[in-house]
Scaffold this motif. Structure first.
Motif, PDB file in Angstrom:
ATOM      1  N   LYS A  37      11.292   1.029 -75.323  1.00  0.00           N
ATOM      2  CA  LYS A  37      12.510   0.659 -76.037  1.00  0.00           C
ATOM      3  C   LYS A  37      13.514   0.043 -75.064  1.00  0.00           C
ATOM      4  O   LYS A  37      13.629   0.480 -73.924  1.00  0.00           O
ATOM      5  CB  LYS A  37      13.152   1.881 -76.696  1.00  0.00           C
ATOM      6  CG  LYS A  37      12.318   2.505 -77.788  1.00  0.00           C
ATOM      7  CD  LYS A  37      13.053   3.652 -78.433  1.00  0.00           C
ATOM      8  CE  LYS A  37      12.248   4.260 -79.563  1.00  0.00           C
ATOM      9  NZ  LYS A  37      12.992   5.342 -80.235  1.00  0.00           N
ATOM     10  N   THR A  38      14.252  -0.948 -75.558  1.00  0.00           N
ATOM     11  CA  THR A  38      15.318  -1.554 -74.755  1.00  0.00           C
ATOM     12  C   THR A  38      16.701  -1.233 -75.310  1.00  0.00           C
ATOM     13  O   THR A  38      17.693  -1.436 -74.632  1.00  0.00           O
ATOM     14  CB  THR A  38      15.163  -3.091 -74.711  1.00  0.00           C
ATOM     15  OG1 THR A  38      15.176  -3.592 -76.041  1.00  0.00           O
ATOM     16  CG2 THR A  38      13.883  -3.494 -74.005  1.00  0.00           C
ATOM     17  N   ASP A  39      16.752  -0.739 -76.526  1.00  0.00           N
ATOM     18  CA  ASP A  39      18.039  -0.483 -77.173  1.00  0.00           C
ATOM     19  C   ASP A  39      18.299   1.006 -77.393  1.00  0.00           C
ATOM     20  O   ASP A  39      19.014   1.390 -78.306  1.00  0.00           O
ATOM     21  CB  ASP A  39      18.117  -1.240 -78.506  1.00  0.00           C
ATOM     22  CG  ASP A  39      17.027  -0.802 -79.479  1.00  0.00           C
ATOM     23  OD1 ASP A  39      16.115  -0.046 -79.076  1.00  0.00           O
ATOM     24  OD2 ASP A  39      17.089  -1.215 -80.652  1.00  0.00           O
ATOM     25  N   ASP A  40      17.738   1.841 -76.538  1.00  0.00           N
ATOM     26  CA  ASP A  40      17.879   3.288 -76.676  1.00  0.00           C
ATOM     27  C   ASP A  40      19.014   3.816 -75.803  1.00  0.00           C
ATOM     28  O   ASP A  40      19.571   3.092 -74.970  1.00  0.00           O
ATOM     29  CB  ASP A  40      16.561   3.979 -76.309  1.00  0.00           C
ATOM     30  CG  ASP A  40      16.182   3.721 -74.870  1.00  0.00           C
ATOM     31  OD1 ASP A  40      16.136   2.537 -74.475  1.00  0.00           O
ATOM     32  OD2 ASP A  40      15.959   4.686 -74.133  1.00  0.00           O
ATOM     33  N   ASP A  41      19.341   5.076 -75.963  1.00  0.00           N
ATOM     34  CA  ASP A  41      20.444   5.711 -75.250  1.00  0.00           C
ATOM     35  C   ASP A  41      20.202   5.776 -73.737  1.00  0.00           C
ATOM     36  O   ASP A  41      21.124   5.549 -72.952  1.00  0.00           O
ATOM     37  CB  ASP A  41      20.670   7.122 -75.809  1.00  0.00           C
ATOM     38  CG  ASP A  41      21.903   7.791 -75.236  1.00  0.00           C
ATOM     39  OD1 ASP A  41      22.970   7.129 -75.199  1.00  0.00           O
ATOM     40  OD2 ASP A  41      21.809   8.972 -74.831  1.00  0.00           O
ATOM     41  N   SER A  43      18.319   3.788 -71.787  1.00  0.00           N
ATOM     42  CA  SER A  43      18.471   2.452 -71.196  1.00  0.00           C
ATOM     43  C   SER A  43      19.947   2.085 -71.090  1.00  0.00           C
ATOM     44  O   SER A  43      20.392   1.524 -70.080  1.00  0.00           O
ATOM     45  CB  SER A  43      17.728   1.407 -72.035  1.00  0.00           C
ATOM     46  OG  SER A  43      16.337   1.653 -72.023  1.00  0.00           O
ATOM     47  N   ALA A  44      20.723   2.418 -72.118  1.00  0.00           N
ATOM     48  CA  ALA A  44      22.169   2.136 -72.101  1.00  0.00           C
ATOM     49  C   ALA A  44      22.863   2.927 -71.002  1.00  0.00           C
ATOM     50  O   ALA A  44      23.800   2.421 -70.358  1.00  0.00           O
ATOM     51  CB  ALA A  44      22.781   2.463 -73.458  1.00  0.00           C
ATOM     52  N   LYS A  47      22.258   1.108 -67.723  1.00  0.00           N
ATOM     53  CA  LYS A  47      23.068  -0.114 -67.666  1.00  0.00           C
ATOM     54  C   LYS A  47      24.517   0.230 -67.327  1.00  0.00           C
ATOM     55  O   LYS A  47      25.130  -0.406 -66.457  1.00  0.00           O
ATOM     56  CB  LYS A  47      22.999  -0.881 -68.977  1.00  0.00           C
ATOM     57  CG  LYS A  47      23.785  -2.184 -68.954  1.00  0.00           C
ATOM     58  CD  LYS A  47      23.392  -3.099 -70.061  1.00  0.00           C
ATOM     59  CE  LYS A  47      24.111  -4.405 -70.116  1.00  0.00           C
ATOM     60  NZ  LYS A  47      24.852  -4.877 -69.013  1.00  0.00           N
ATOM     61  N   TYR A 104      17.571  -6.227 -66.352  1.00  0.00           N
ATOM     62  CA  TYR A 104      16.661  -5.959 -67.469  1.00  0.00           C
ATOM     63  C   TYR A 104      16.269  -4.490 -67.380  1.00  0.00           C
ATOM     64  O   TYR A 104      15.836  -4.022 -66.321  1.00  0.00           O
ATOM     65  CB  TYR A 104      15.403  -6.832 -67.432  1.00  0.00           C
ATOM     66  CG  TYR A 104      14.427  -6.387 -68.502  1.00  0.00           C
ATOM     67  CD1 TYR A 104      14.610  -6.754 -69.834  1.00  0.00           C
ATOM     68  CD2 TYR A 104      13.368  -5.540 -68.198  1.00  0.00           C
ATOM     69  CE1 TYR A 104      13.753  -6.318 -70.827  1.00  0.00           C
ATOM     70  CE2 TYR A 104      12.509  -5.098 -69.184  1.00  0.00           C
ATOM     71  CZ  TYR A 104      12.700  -5.483 -70.493  1.00  0.00           C
ATOM     72  OH  TYR A 104      11.858  -5.018 -71.468  1.00  0.00           O
ATOM     73  N   HIS A 106      14.316  -1.160 -69.610  1.00  0.00           N
ATOM     74  CA  HIS A 106      13.653  -0.575 -70.777  1.00  0.00           C
ATOM     75  C   HIS A 106      13.241   0.856 -70.441  1.00  0.00           C
ATOM     76  O   HIS A 106      13.131   1.223 -69.280  1.00  0.00           O
ATOM     77  CB  HIS A 106      12.462  -1.408 -71.263  1.00  0.00           C
ATOM     78  CG  HIS A 106      11.293  -1.427 -70.338  1.00  0.00           C
ATOM     79  ND1 HIS A 106      10.765  -2.594 -69.852  1.00  0.00           N
ATOM     80  CD2 HIS A 106      10.518  -0.447 -69.815  1.00  0.00           C
ATOM     81  CE1 HIS A 106       9.727  -2.323 -69.073  1.00  0.00           C
ATOM     82  NE2 HIS A 106       9.563  -1.018 -69.038  1.00  0.00           N
ATOM     83  N   THR A 117      12.663   5.365 -67.320  1.00  0.00           N
ATOM     84  CA  THR A 117      13.413   4.130 -67.521  1.00  0.00           C
ATOM     85  C   THR A 117      13.151   3.232 -66.322  1.00  0.00           C
ATOM     86  O   THR A 117      13.220   3.685 -65.177  1.00  0.00           O
ATOM     87  CB  THR A 117      14.921   4.416 -67.664  1.00  0.00           C
ATOM     88  OG1 THR A 117      15.120   5.230 -68.815  1.00  0.00           O
ATOM     89  CG2 THR A 117      15.709   3.123 -67.820  1.00  0.00           C
TER      90      THR A 117
END
Length: 183
Positions: A37-41, A43-44, A47, A104, A106, A117
């Motif tokens: 997943k790239t839009d999960d908690d 990964s966030a 970032k 980038y 994920h 991650t």
């Protein structure tokens, strides 16, 4: 007789197609699969960690287990305190204008329950001692357990950091070995 053989051949082909289709469908229902997943908690969180690191804000340290093991190239750092001290030295001693670009990220949710991650980025900064501008590609892997990072694997070219540590150390030696103004 030819008609019977032709019908038998059609019947065999029909059963063969049915068996192959059933095998394909059963084979594709394997629930033992990993997910990226790239839009999960998680990964966030990584970032945001990069953004905070670049801003010299280490509030993200609570994401790390106290006993985190960091394997940075060929060096092992045990514990969150030593890891954070090293990263803080980037701002306090070695560099200014630190920035993280080309990010980038994920997260791998593996079928065995492990969660990792992975992040790729470009680290940039200007050396405080030499004034040299650096740009360095990096790859970091973070293993999560119970919502905390328990293992960090980091890969990047250490040349710039080693050069700056050597320049900083040499500047300290010159500072302490210079003759006093009274000599």
């Amino acid at each position: 007789m030819f008609i019977i053989f032709r019908d038998t051949k059609k019947l065999i082909m029909k059963y063969l197609y049915t068996i192959l289709l059933s095998a394909l469908l059963i084979g594709c229902t394997n629930s033992n699969q990993s997910v990226i997943k790239t839009d999960d908690d998680l990964s966030a969180k990584i970032k945001l960690q990069y953004e905070n690191y670049a801003a010299n804000n280490f509030s993200f340290s609570d994401q790390y287990s106290d006993s985190v093991v960091a394997k940075i190239n060929n060096m092992v750092i045990d514990g969150k305190n030593d890891l954070m001290t090293g990263w803080k030295s980037h701002h306090e001693i070695l560099y200014v204008n630190i920035n993280i670009e080309d990010v980038y990220i994920h997260t791998n949710y593996l079928s065995n329950g492990n969660i990792w991650t992975n992040a790729w980025f470009t680290w940039k900064g200007k050396a405080q001692t030499t004034g040299q501008e650096y740009s360095n590609r990096g790859h970091f892997d973070y293993k999560w357990e119970d919502g905390k990072i328990v293992e960090l694997l980091a890969y990047f070219d250490e040349t710039s950091e080693n050069n700056e540590i050597a320049a900083y150390t040499a500047s300290l030696c010159l500072l302490y070995t210079s003759p006093s103004p009274r000599d």
